[in-house]
Design a protein around this motif. Structure first.
Motif, PDB file in Angstrom:
ATOM      1  N   LEU A 112      80.696  28.268  90.234  1.00  0.00           N
ATOM      2  CA  LEU A 112      81.533  29.361  89.740  1.00  0.00           C
ATOM      3  C   LEU A 112      80.690  30.546  89.287  1.00  0.00           C
ATOM      4  N   VAL A 113      79.539  30.277  88.666  1.00  0.00           N
ATOM      5  CA  VAL A 113      78.643  31.361  88.240  1.00  0.00           C
ATOM      6  C   VAL A 113      78.130  32.138  89.448  1.00  0.00           C
ATOM      7  N   LEU A 114      77.705  31.427  90.500  1.00  0.00           N
ATOM      8  CA  LEU A 114      77.177  32.104  91.681  1.00  0.00           C
ATOM      9  C   LEU A 114      78.253  32.912  92.396  1.00  0.00           C
ATOM     10  N   ILE A 115      79.458  32.362  92.481  1.00  0.00           N
ATOM     11  CA  ILE A 115      80.538  33.105  93.147  1.00  0.00           C
ATOM     12  C   ILE A 115      80.905  34.347  92.334  1.00  0.00           C
ATOM     13  N   PHE A 116      80.943  34.220  91.003  1.00  0.00           N
ATOM     14  CA  PHE A 116      81.182  35.395  90.159  1.00  0.00           C
ATOM     15  C   PHE A 116      80.087  36.433  90.343  1.00  0.00           C
ATOM     16  N   ARG A 117      78.844  35.977  90.466  1.00  0.00           N
ATOM     17  CA  ARG A 117      77.743  36.919  90.673  1.00  0.00           C
ATOM     18  C   ARG A 117      77.889  37.655  92.008  1.00  0.00           C
ATOM     19  N   LEU A 118      78.305  36.940  93.069  1.00  0.00           N
ATOM     20  CA  LEU A 118      78.479  37.578  94.374  1.00  0.00           C
ATOM     21  C   LEU A 118      79.724  38.456  94.419  1.00  0.00           C
ATOM     22  N   ASP A 119      80.715  38.143  93.578  1.00  0.00           N
ATOM     23  CA  ASP A 119      81.893  39.007  93.496  1.00  0.00           C
ATOM     24  C   ASP A 119      81.527  40.417  93.041  1.00  0.00           C
ATOM     25  N   LEU A 120      80.477  40.531  92.255  1.00  0.00           N
ATOM     26  CA  LEU A 120      80.062  41.851  91.774  1.00  0.00           C
ATOM     27  C   LEU A 120      79.560  42.734  92.909  1.00  0.00           C
ATOM     28  N   ASP A 121      79.108  42.121  93.997  1.00  0.00           N
ATOM     29  CA  ASP A 121      78.656  42.887  95.165  1.00  0.00           C
ATOM     30  C   ASP A 121      79.764  43.082  96.189  1.00  0.00           C
ATOM     31  N   THR A 122      80.903  42.431  95.989  1.00  0.00           N
ATOM     32  CA  THR A 122      82.047  42.581  96.898  1.00  0.00           C
ATOM     33  C   THR A 122      83.295  42.869  96.066  1.00  0.00           C
ATOM     34  N   PRO A 123      83.447  44.076  95.542  1.00  0.00           N
ATOM     35  CA  PRO A 123      84.577  44.376  94.650  1.00  0.00           C
ATOM     36  C   PRO A 123      85.938  44.145  95.293  1.00  0.00           C
ATOM     37  N   ALA A 124      86.010  44.238  96.600  1.00  0.00           N
ATOM     38  CA  ALA A 124      87.310  44.058  97.262  1.00  0.00           C
ATOM     39  C   ALA A 124      87.648  42.595  97.515  1.00  0.00           C
ATOM     40  N   ASP A 125      86.746  41.692  97.220  1.00  0.00           N
ATOM     41  CA  ASP A 125      86.969  40.273  97.513  1.00  0.00           C
ATOM     42  C   ASP A 125      86.485  39.442  96.330  1.00  0.00           C
ATOM     43  N   HIS A 126      87.336  39.252  95.338  1.00  0.00           N
ATOM     44  CA  HIS A 126      86.994  38.453  94.171  1.00  0.00           C
ATOM     45  C   HIS A 126      87.427  37.011  94.424  1.00  0.00           C
TER      46      HIS A 126
END
Length: 532
Positions: free
Chosen positions: A100-114
Motif C-alpha cells: 500500500l505504501v508503494l502504490i501510494f508513492r506511485l500514485d503521486l506520479d500518476t495524479p489521474a490514476d489513484h
C-alpha cells in the motif's frame, strides 16, 4: 516426594505421561502485528515528507484502517485457531502494508490514476475472506472431499476470460461495468487443493508401481492419467489466453507436489525438461511471448534503434540507481517504466528507493512466509494436509521467483503480480485466502495431542476421496487405539510426510520401524494398490 513424583506414582504403569502444552504465542503475534503496522505507517509518512515536505493528510485514516484489519484478523486467529503459527499473519500484514505504501508513492506520479484507495478496499475484502476461512473451516481435511469439484471450478475460472477481449496482449481479466477480476488467481488455490488431494490418495501407487526407465519409475496411466489430463487442459486454456506466467506457476506446483508425494528426484528433472521444451515452443510460435523473449535477450535494443529504453531497460536502470541503500522512499524515478509500474514492475520501485538492502529484507520476508508454510507441513501426519501446506507455500515462492527473475532480466518477463505488494485486487484477496489456509493447517499441526491420542493432531482419516496408507491408517487414531495410532504415525512417515523423512530429505525413502507396528496382512503387503 515432589508433586511430580507423586503424580507419576499414582498413574498406572501403562498410561503414557501427558505431553507438555505448546505455547499459543498469540501475544507474540500481537506484538509483531503492532510492529508491522508501525513500519507501514512510518513508510507512508516518509513518502509524504519526501514528496510534499509535510505529513500526508490521509496518514491517520491509513494507519487506522491497516491497524483495524490487523486487529480483526488477530482476534479471529486468537479465538478460532489459538495454536496457529504466530509469524504468518504479521508477515502478511507487513507485506500488504508495504504494498500500500508503494502504490501510494506511485500514485503521486500518476495524479489521474489513484490506485491506493482501491487496493486498500481489496485488502479489506481479503481480510474479510481470511476471517471467514479461519472461522468457518474448522478442519482442512474437509477440502479433500471436494477435490474434483475444485478441479472443475478451477478450469471454469481459467476458461471464462476467453470470452472477453484481450488486455495488453493477454486474456486473463473479466471486465463488466468497470469492475474487473482475474479468475486465474482464485483458480491456483483450487487446483492446488485438487493436486494435493489426488496425490495424497495415490502416492504409494505413484511411487512404487509402473515401469522403470533407467532410474525413473513411470507410474501407470490409470494412476497418473487424470491429474495429467486436468493439468494439460489447464495449460491449454492458459496458452489460449496468452497467460504464460500462470501456466508456468501451475506447472511448477504440479512438479513440486509430485516430487513431495513420491519422494523421487527424477520428477524434478522431468519437470525441468518439459518446462524447457514447452517454453521454447511457445516462445517461438506465440508472437506475444516471442516479443517478450526478444526483449529479454536484447533489453537495450530500443536505445540502439533510437526508440528509447523499453520497460525492462528502465527496470534495470532503476535497480542500478538504487545501489546498496536506495535513493529513499519517494525519491526515485520509476514512473519512467510506464503503465505496469504498479503491477509487474513494482519490484523495480522497491529496488530503486530501498536498494539492495531493502530487496534483501523483502525476499527474507517472503522466505519466512514460505518456510513457515513448510514448517506447518512438517507437523502434520495426514498426507493431504502436508501436501496442501507445501503447495500453498510454494505458490508465493514460485511467483516471487518468476516476477523477480523477469524484472531483473534473469528470465523472460511474465505478467504476474508480486504477492501482497503489487496492485491487483484478485491477487491480494487470493493471497489472504492462502494465509488463512496455512494458519488453519498450522493450528491443526501445533494443537497438543490428547494423552491417549497417539498420532497427534493432523492425523485422522482423509475426509472423502481415496486415502492413502497414511491417511487410511490414521482413520483409527481418532478412536483412541494406541496400536492404530502408531500405525498412522509410521505410515505417514514412510510415505515421506513425517518429520523424520522431511529432515532426512526425499532422496531416499525412510526405513520403517517394523518392530513397533502390528504385522500387516499378506494381502495388503502384496497389493500394489495398498496405498490407494
Amino acid at each position: 516426594m515432589t508433586a511430580m513424583a507423586r503424580a507419576a506414582a499414582a498413574r498406572p504403569a501403562d498410561t503414557p505421561p501427558p505431553l507438555p502444552l505448546l505455547p499459543k504465542r498469540r501475544g507474540i503475534e500481537l506484538a509483531l502485528l503492532v510492529g508491522a503496522v508501525l513500519i507501514s505507517v512510518c513508510g507512508y509518512l516518509v513518502v509524504g515528507l519526501a514528496r510534499g515536505h509535510a505529513l500526508p493528510g490521509g496518514a491517520v485514516r491509513y494507519g487506522a484502517g491497516l491497524a483495524g484489519l490487523a486487529l480483526l484478523a488477530h482476534l479471529a486467529v486468537r479465538f478460532r485457531a489459538p495454536y496457529a503459527d504466530p509469524l504468518l499473519l504479521p508477515t502478511a500484514v507487513l507485506l500488504n502494508g508495504l504494498g500500500l505504501v508503494l502504490i501510494f508513492r506511485l500514485d503521486l506520479d500518476t495524479p489521474a490514476d489513484h490506485a491506493a484507495p482501491t487496493q486498500l478496499m481489496w485488502s479489506t475484502v481479503g481480510v474479510g475472506l481470511f476471517i471467514a476461512v479461519v472461522v468457518l473451516l474448522r478442519d482442512h481435511r474437509v477440502l479433500q472431499r471436494y477435490a474434483y469439484v475444485c478441479a472443475v471450478l478451477a478450469l471454469l475460472l481459467m476458461a471464462a476470460p476467453i470470452l472477453f477481449p484481450a488486455i495488453n496482449g493477454a486474456k486473463i481479466w473479466i471486465r463488466i461495468a468497470g469492475f474487473s477480476i482475474q479468475p486465474g488467481e482464485f483458480a491456483k488455490v483450487l487446483i492446488t487443493v485438487f493436486f494435493a488431494a489426488y496425490l495424497a490418495a495415490n502416492r504409494s501407487a505413484l511411487a512404487h508401481t509402473g515401469r522403470r526407465m533407467g532410474r525413473l519409475r513411470l507410474p501407470t496411466g490409470r494412476v497418473l492419467g487424470p491429474i495429467v489430463a486436468i493439468w494439460l487442459i489447464s495449460v491449454a486454456v492458459l496458452v489460449l489466453e496468452r497467460d504464460l506466467g500462470t501456466s508456468l506457476l501451475f506447472f511448477g506446483i504440479f512438479v513440486v507436489l509430485l516430487y513431495v508425494a513420491t519422494g523421487r528426484i527424477g520428477w524434478i528433472a522431468v519437470g525441468l525438461i518439459l518446462a524447457g521444451v514447452g517454453a521454447a515452443a511457445v516462445g517461438t510460435l506465440e508472437p506475444h511471448v516471442h516479443s517478450r523473449v526478444e526483449d529479454w535477450q536484447h533489453p537495450f535494443a530500443g536505445i540502439a534503434a533510437g526508440r528509447g529504453p523499453g520497460q525492462l531497460a528502465q527496470s534495470l536502470f532503476a535497480f542500478a540507481a538504487g545501489g546498496m541503500l536506495g535513493t529513499g522512499l519517494g525519491q526515485g524515478h520509476s514512473y519512467l517504466i510506464g503503465f505496469a509500474m504498479k503491477s509487474d514492475f513494482i519490484l523495480a520501485t522497491f529496488g530503486e528507493e530501498l536498494g539492495l538492502a531493502g530487496l534483501t529484507a523483502l525476499f527474507l520476508l517472503y522466505a519466512l512466509l514460505v518456510a513457515r508454510g513448510y514448517r506447518a507441513a512438517l507437523g502434520l501426519r495426514d498426507p493431504f494436509g502436508s501436501l496442501l501446506a507445501v503447495g500453498l507455500a510454494a505458490l508465493p515462492a514460485l511467483q516471487v521467483f518468476v516476477i523477480a527473475g523477469g524484472v531483473t532480466g534473469l528470465i523472460p518477463l511474465t505478467g504476474m503480480a508480486m504477492p501482497f505488494l503489487a496492485q491487483g485486487g484478485s491477487s491480494v484477496v487470493t493471497n489472504w485466502i492462502i494465509i488463512a489456509l496455512l494458519l488453519r493447517i498450522s493450528d491443526r499441526a501445533r494443537t497438543p495431542r490428547p494423552e491417549g491420542g497417539g498420532a497427534g493432531s493432523g492425523s485422522g482419516s482423509g475426509v472423502g476421496g481415496r486415502s492413502g496408507a497414511g491417511a487410511g491408517a490414521s482413520a483409527g487414531s481418532a478412536s483412541g487405539s494406541p496400536a492404530r495410532s502408531l500405525v498412522a504415525q509410521d505410515a505417514g512417515s514412510d510415505a515421506g510426510f513425517g518429520a523424520r523423512s522431511w529432515v532426512v530429505g526425499f532422496l531416499k525413502p525412510t526405513r520403517s520401524r517394523a518392530q513397533d507396528r502390528p504385522p500387516a496382512s499378506a494381502e495388503d503387503a502384496a497389493s500394489p494398490e495398498a496405498g490407494r
